[in-house]
Design a protein around this motif. Structure first.
Motif, PDB file in Angstrom:
ATOM      1  N   LYS A  64       0.810  -1.217   0.000  1.00  0.00           N
ATOM      2  CA  LYS A  64       0.000   0.000   0.000  1.00  0.00           C
ATOM      3  C   LYS A  64       0.845   1.269   0.000  1.00  0.00           C
ATOM      4  CE  LYS A  64      -4.113  -1.940   2.240  1.00  0.00           C
ATOM      5  NZ  LYS A  64      -4.988  -1.888   3.442  1.00  0.00           N
ATOM      6  N   ILE A  65       2.143   1.124   0.257  1.00  0.00           N
ATOM      7  CA  ILE A  65       3.019   2.298   0.283  1.00  0.00           C
ATOM      8  C   ILE A  65       3.008   3.010  -1.058  1.00  0.00           C
ATOM      9  CG2 ILE A  65       5.433   3.050   0.462  1.00  0.00           C
ATOM     10  CD1 ILE A  65       5.878   0.869   2.503  1.00  0.00           C
ATOM     11  N   LYS A  66       2.897   2.259  -2.142  1.00  0.00           N
ATOM     12  CA  LYS A  66       3.012   2.836  -3.476  1.00  0.00           C
ATOM     13  C   LYS A  66       1.966   3.903  -3.734  1.00  0.00           C
ATOM     14  CE  LYS A  66       3.903   1.565  -8.263  1.00  0.00           C
ATOM     15  NZ  LYS A  66       4.125   0.466  -9.224  1.00  0.00           N
ATOM     16  N   ALA A  67       0.824   3.797  -3.074  1.00  0.00           N
ATOM     17  CA  ALA A  67      -0.232   4.781  -3.290  1.00  0.00           C
ATOM     18  C   ALA A  67       0.156   6.156  -2.767  1.00  0.00           C
ATOM     19  CB  ALA A  67      -1.523   4.314  -2.604  1.00  0.00           C
ATOM     20  N   ASN A  68       1.133   6.209  -1.865  1.00  0.00           N
ATOM     21  CA  ASN A  68       1.492   7.469  -1.216  1.00  0.00           C
ATOM     22  C   ASN A  68       2.897   7.974  -1.543  1.00  0.00           C
ATOM     23  OD1 ASN A  68      -0.989   7.459   0.311  1.00  0.00           O
ATOM     24  ND2 ASN A  68      -0.084   5.854   1.569  1.00  0.00           N
ATOM     25  N   GLN A  69       3.830   7.043  -1.810  1.00  0.00           N
ATOM     26  CA  GLN A  69       5.214   7.475  -1.968  1.00  0.00           C
ATOM     27  C   GLN A  69       6.050   6.373  -2.604  1.00  0.00           C
ATOM     28  OE1 GLN A  69       7.312   7.566   1.961  1.00  0.00           O
ATOM     29  NE2 GLN A  69       5.337   6.852   2.735  1.00  0.00           N
TER      30      GLN A  69
END
Length: 246
Positions: A64-69
């Protein structure tokens, strides 16, 4: 429930992370070896940890990190739980972008009487065999070296420095981010460094599994390699700190 917090996620709090890191720093040099072994009541023997994995819940949170940074750097932080002779209490964490709220605890896997399920090529297999075969009384020395006339203990291993190879690795990891299905930490010992008092000879390797990603094509031979067998990409030559902190 999707928002339910699992026991593993509850443990991965900032306080728990800091406490375990502090335990690693404080532990007596002569007592480190016991944290990598599990007591088997049936055989009356200690068995050494073979490798570490991230839980499915941790992988889901990581993706889920990819959605933010983007991921700029990764550290393998060495840590210890409280003493428990019946369990492996060495508990490395994966830290993303130097953020204490983005840490993921590895789960130890002990295989009694079995070799690793997956057998990578060359370097990883060599250092993995060294780890499994090295005498218990030598383990303490694997994590220490001389740095400017001072004996120091390694605290973490990093990927994401400014050199070209690290940057290629980070681009690859960001490419598979969102599709990662597993991350494995393989302990290893580089015997070429063992006799050199200014080098850390404990040498971990990270294995990445991802779905829908074609074979690595980024020209990282010698640092990233694809295993023969399951679709796993190995990241080797992580930078230990100390002594090579940047």
């Amino acid at each position: 429930m999707e928002n339910a917090i699992t026991q593993q996620e509850e443990k991965s709090t900032i306080k728990y992370f800091k406490d375990c890191r502090n335990n690693w720093c404080k532990e007596d040099v002569l007592k480190l070896a016991r944290h990598f072994h599990k007591w088997d009541k049936l055989t009356g023997q200690h068995h050494r940890v073979d490798h570490f994995i991230l839980s499915k819940e941790a992988i889901k949170r990581l993706n889920k990190i990819k959605a933010n940074q983007l991921i700029k750097n990764i550290k393998i932080c060495l840590a210890l739980q409280d003493d428990n002779v019946e369990e492996v209490t060495f508990c490395p964490f994966l830290m993303i972008n130097d953020k204490e709220d983005l840490v993921f605890e590895f789960i130890p896997i002990v295989k009694v009487g079995l070799t690793a399920e997956y057998v990578p090529e060359t370097f990883k297999k060599m250092i993995g065999d060294n780890w499994n075969e090295i005498d218990m009384h030598l383990i303490d020395d694997l994590f220490h070296c001389n740095d400017v006339n001072t004996r120091v203990r390694v605290l973490h291993y990093s990927i994401g420095n400014e050199d070209e190879t690290d940057q290629k690795i980070m681009r690859y990891i960001n490419e598979i981010l969102g599709n990662i299905t597993g991350i494995t930490l393989y302990p290893g010992v580089d015997m070429n460094k063992f006799s050199k008092r200014d080098m850390i000879s404990f040498t971990p390797t990270l294995g990445f599994n991802a779905k829908g990603i074609k074979e690595n094509h980024m020209g990282l031979k010698g640092v990233v390699e694809t295993m023969s067998g399951p679709d796993e990409t190995l990241v080797e030559y992580l930078t230990p700190c100390p002594p090579t902190c940047t």
